[in-house]
Enzyme design. Structure first.
Site, PDB file in Angstrom:
ATOM      1  N   ARG A 271     -27.462 -16.886  -1.623  1.00 48.44           N
ATOM      2  CA  ARG A 271     -28.771 -17.444  -1.993  1.00 48.44           C
ATOM      3  C   ARG A 271     -29.905 -16.921  -1.104  1.00 48.44           C
ATOM      4  NH1 ARG A 271     -27.701 -23.690  -2.107  1.00 48.44           N
ATOM      5  NH2 ARG A 271     -26.385 -23.031  -0.366  1.00 48.44           N
TER       6      ARG A 271
ATOM      7  N   ASN B 281     -26.512 -23.083  -6.321  1.00 48.35           N
ATOM      8  CA  ASN B 281     -25.060 -23.062  -6.450  1.00 48.35           C
ATOM      9  C   ASN B 281     -24.626 -24.179  -7.382  1.00 48.35           C
ATOM     10  OD1 ASN B 281     -24.690 -21.011  -4.600  1.00 48.35           O
ATOM     11  ND2 ASN B 281     -24.081 -22.340  -2.925  1.00 48.35           N
TER      12      ASN B 281
END
EC number: 6.2.-.-
Length: 804
Positions: free
Chosen positions: A19, A37
């Site tokens: 990320r 996520n």
């Protein structure tokens, strides 16, 4: 032209800095959107000019974060959000736990634990950094994953760090997308994280005066531990996936005490080296071996020992190889820097039992073995042993290949994407020895870390805990369970019990769990096919210690024309009586006698000048002959048992002290023959003729080979040189038999599998000769060549069977 696209990424994409990588790259390109996520992977919404979106996707696919592996990227178009002004990382979506339709499921793969990165090592060595000397330092690019995870998505409250509240400094780093500790779930420092403790063998705390400020006791505890190791003490030290038993590798008294207390007579012990520079004082290796040793996986690597070194000879008696590895956690780095020498580091377990992960269990089971314990208060949720590998030289100067002997920390859980999604969820429960489990659903297959031999209640409980871990992580419930054909293996019994339980619950309804069995050696070959995603026929050589054959006898030296649904036995080694059953494995003189009795009378055997035979009384010898004559014995075609018999005849062993001992000693002797350029010895391993019946299964006559071997062994006093010549000739005869048979099938790929092919000398000999004669060999890649790969083969079998 402004577009908004949705990307769904699967693979190893959580806990690897994915990320923040996306955030930084999107920000650099001045794109807006979100990344999050969930239990199905990573979801990205991306908005900006079409050309920049294409650049982003291309970069993401070709240059992901170092520890990431992208299996699939799916694209979708979304409506543009004109008011959006920036890119952000949003909180994980823990409600998205996948889909009930396995054909649509695409799941995140749990990452294996990774060794400490150079940046974190720099922090630990910097007195101005808050992580100075801290035994739990980590960042997004390194540290624990599998061993601390309890559920997906991989967020702190789903890990063993859930009870450690971050201090302001750690929280700031954790929340900053530009910091390498952004969402590193185990992030902590001495103020807020786990801490070490030094204990007596009874678990009582040993008080220490901290050498640093009061919150960080790592340096004090590890300095005291290093001092005890220097005094010759044996310590249990809690690491990443369990405890190690450690002692000074140069102190023979300490090593012999460890062997005596743990009742581990001869099996080699692994050695942890402080650095590659020090390792080079003890072992020699190729560039590929040094690279593997220092790779992020940090496995134990089997390497050639130098002739002269100061390690205790008790570490690997009579074996010129050492299993060496480097520190892979901050704790190990700090300890080894304090001790500044090689340490024996062997798994803390009762022989044949799983690695111990809890201090109380360690005290109750191994308290009598250790002099002190280094414990810590971060729970190990999923035990994981150290991986063991060796490097196999490839023909024609190709890059040496890693051969995995134990798939565990650093490599496992091992996951692989499928080319097409499965229509049902499948579990494969593996073998009785070196057990691991495999499962597949959606478009993914997974192989667990090494579980071990299932010969005890605690080992079976560890097997069930591992099953529970993956069922919990992936909300996995199998519709089909595949197991070995041997009905008495613990995994087979477990599979049948699950089917019966589901039948009782479903009252015979169609939704109950189904089971399939697959023959052991067929599964060995299928495991090689599986890791290569190969579906056409192959010629498999499956050589190991034992496995229940299709005819009810024990197999272990098989040539199989292998298809996805069946394996045709083309040839095998002669079935030899196991005189006394299991006793024959522990006392290989019984195997030797069974081979000799096939070719010689009792009287002729009694006259042989073999020291191992002279150790038997005439009555014992005649009784064993009567057992052989009766024909009422278990028979085995195992190649592994031939190694045992030869090692016994050569005087290398009298009893088998650990699995694979004979193979290691024979390989060592063969390498001495090469090193000293000793003259070759040619042996004949006859293969029964099939001219009259092309369909007849052919048989290599092992007893005739041994008749020749015994002539060479007894024709003169058995010197070390003649031992070496005979050992090498035996390996060459096996290799020549394999390659000669493979030459009959030039168009079929070859699979070499089973524990016998852990013999580096034999495998390299075969690969070289097969290459010269034009055969293609399927690589084993990271799948263990031994029974640790059986589960993946079982899974491949289940995947390709029609619904039953």
């Amino acid at each position: 032209m402004i577009e908004r696209r949705q990307l769904h990424i699967t693979g190893i994409v959580q806990g690897v800095g994915f990320r923040p990588f996306v955030y930084r790259w999107a920000s650099d390109l001045q794109l807006t959107g979100t990344v999050l996520n969930n239990a199905k992977g990573v979801m990205i919404e991306l908005q900006g000019p079409s050309a920049k979106l294409d650049i982003f996707i291309q970069e993401l696919a070709t240059n992901p974060p170092p520890l990431a592996r992208i299996d699939h990227i799916t694209h979708g178009q979304l409506a543009v959000k004109l008011a959006e002004t920036h890119f952000e990382i949003v909180q994980s979506d823990s409600q998205s736990d996948g889909t009930k339709d396995p054909s649509l499921a695409a799941l995140v793969a749990v990452s294996a634990d990774k060794s400490t990165c150079q940046d974190c090592l720099g922090d630990m060595r910097n007195p101005q950094d808050r992580h100075f000397g801290y035994a739990f330092t980590n960042c997004t690019n390194c540290g624990p994953r599998y061993t601390i995870i309890n559920a997906l998505p991989y967020d702190r409250h789903h890990t063993a760090m859930a009870d450690f509240a971050m201090c302001p400094d750690c929280a700031k780093a954790y929340q900053d997308p530009l910091n390498r500790r952004y969402h590193a779930q185990p992030v902590s420092c001495p103020k807020c994280g786990p801490h070490l403790s030094l204990k007596t063998p009874k678990g009582e705390l040993i008080a220490l005066t901290p050498l640093l400020h009061s919150q960080n006791n790592s340096i004090a505890v590890l300095a005291a531990a290093a001092d005890k190791l220097a005094q010759g003490h044996i310590l249990a030290i809690k690491g990443l996936g369990g405890f190690h038993l450690m002692c000074d590798a140069r102190n023979s008294y300490a090593v012999s005490q460890l062997r005596q207390r743990k009742q581990r007579k001869a099996k080699p012990l692994a050695v942890m080296m402080p650095s590659i520079e020090m390792a080079k004082q003890y072992v020699t290796g190729t560039e590929a071996e040094w690279q593997t040793l220092s790779s992020p996986e940090r496995p134990i690597v089997l390497m050639q020992a130098l002739d002269e070194h100061d390690l205790s000879p008790e570490i690997a008696p009579n074996i010129p190889k050492l299993g060496v590895f480097l520190p892979y956690t901050p704790l190990h780095h700090l300890l080894l820097s304090q001790f500044n020498g090689p340490l024996v580091a062997t798994s803390a377990n009762v022989s044949g039992e799983p690695i111990i992960t809890d201090c109380d269990v360690l005290i109750s089971q191994l308290g009598h073995v250790v002099d002190a314990i280094v414990d810590h208060n971060r729970p190990i949720l999923n035990g994981c042993d150290d991986s063991v590998v060796q490097l196999i030289q490839q023909p024609n100067g190709n890059t040496p290949q890693v051969q995995v002997l134990r798939l565990a920390r650093g490599y496992a859980p091992l996951s692989s994407p499928l080319t097409a999604p499965l229509t049902r969820s499948i579990l494969a429960v593996g073998a009785q020895q070196k057990n691991a489990i495999a499962f597949g659903f959606g478009a993914n297959v997974f192989l667990s870390p090494h579980i071990g031999d299932l010969f005890s209640v605690s080992a079976e409980q560890y097997f069930e805990r591992t099953l529970g871990t993956f069922a919990r992580l992936y909300h996995f419930s199998p519709e089909l369970i595949v197991h070995d054909k041997h009905p008495d293996y613990a995994p087979s019994r477990w599979a049948e019990a699950q089917q019966q339980k589901s039948l009782d619950t479903q009252s015979g309804a169609s939704g109950s769990i189904q089971t399939l069995s697959v023959q052991h050696h067929h599964a060995h070959v299928l495991s090689v096919m599986a890791i290569n995603q190969y579906q056409d026929p192959v010629l498999g050589f499956s050589f190991d210690g034992t496995g229940l054959g299709d005819d009810g006898s024990l197999w272990g030296g098989e040539v199989l024309l292998t298809r996805l649904d069946k394996a045709e036995r083309l040839a095998h080694f002669e079935a030899i009586s196991l005189l006394g059953g299991e006793q024959a494995i522990k006392q290989p003189v019984r195997l030797l006698l069974a081979l000799l009795f096939e070719q010689m009378s009792l009287a002729a055997v009694q006259t042989l000048e073999l020291p191992i035979l002279k150790s038997l009384t005439p009555l014992t010898l005649s009784n064993l002959h009567r057992i052989w004559q009766s024909g009422n014995t278990i028979k085995s075609s195992s190649v592994g048992r031939l190694f045992d018999a030869l090692a016994c005849a050569l005087g290398l062993i009298d009893t088998t002290q650990f699995e694979g001992q004979a193979g290691m000693l024979i390989e060592a002797a063969a390498r001495r023959a090469d090193k000293k350029h000793l003259p070759p010895l040619i042996l004949n391993l006859p293969l029964s003729s099939s001219e009259d019946d092309p369909q007849q299964v052919q048989v290599w006559c092992s007893s005739q080979l041994f008749k020749q071997l015994i002539v060479h062994i007894t024709e003169a006093p058995l010197s070390s040189q003649r031992q070496s010549i005979i050992a090498r000739a035996f390996l060459h005869s096996l290799g020549d038999a394999i390659c000669s048979y493979a030459a009959r099938y030039p168009s079929l790929p070859i699979a070499l599998c089973g524990g016998v092919f852990q013999n580096q000398y034999l495998l390299e000999y075969c690969l070289s000769k097969l290459h010269l004669q034009g055969n293609t060999v399927l690589p084993n890649k990271h799948i263990p060549v031994n029974d640790g790969g059986i589960a993946l083969g079982q899974l491949w079998y289940g995947i390709h069977q029609e619904a039953i």
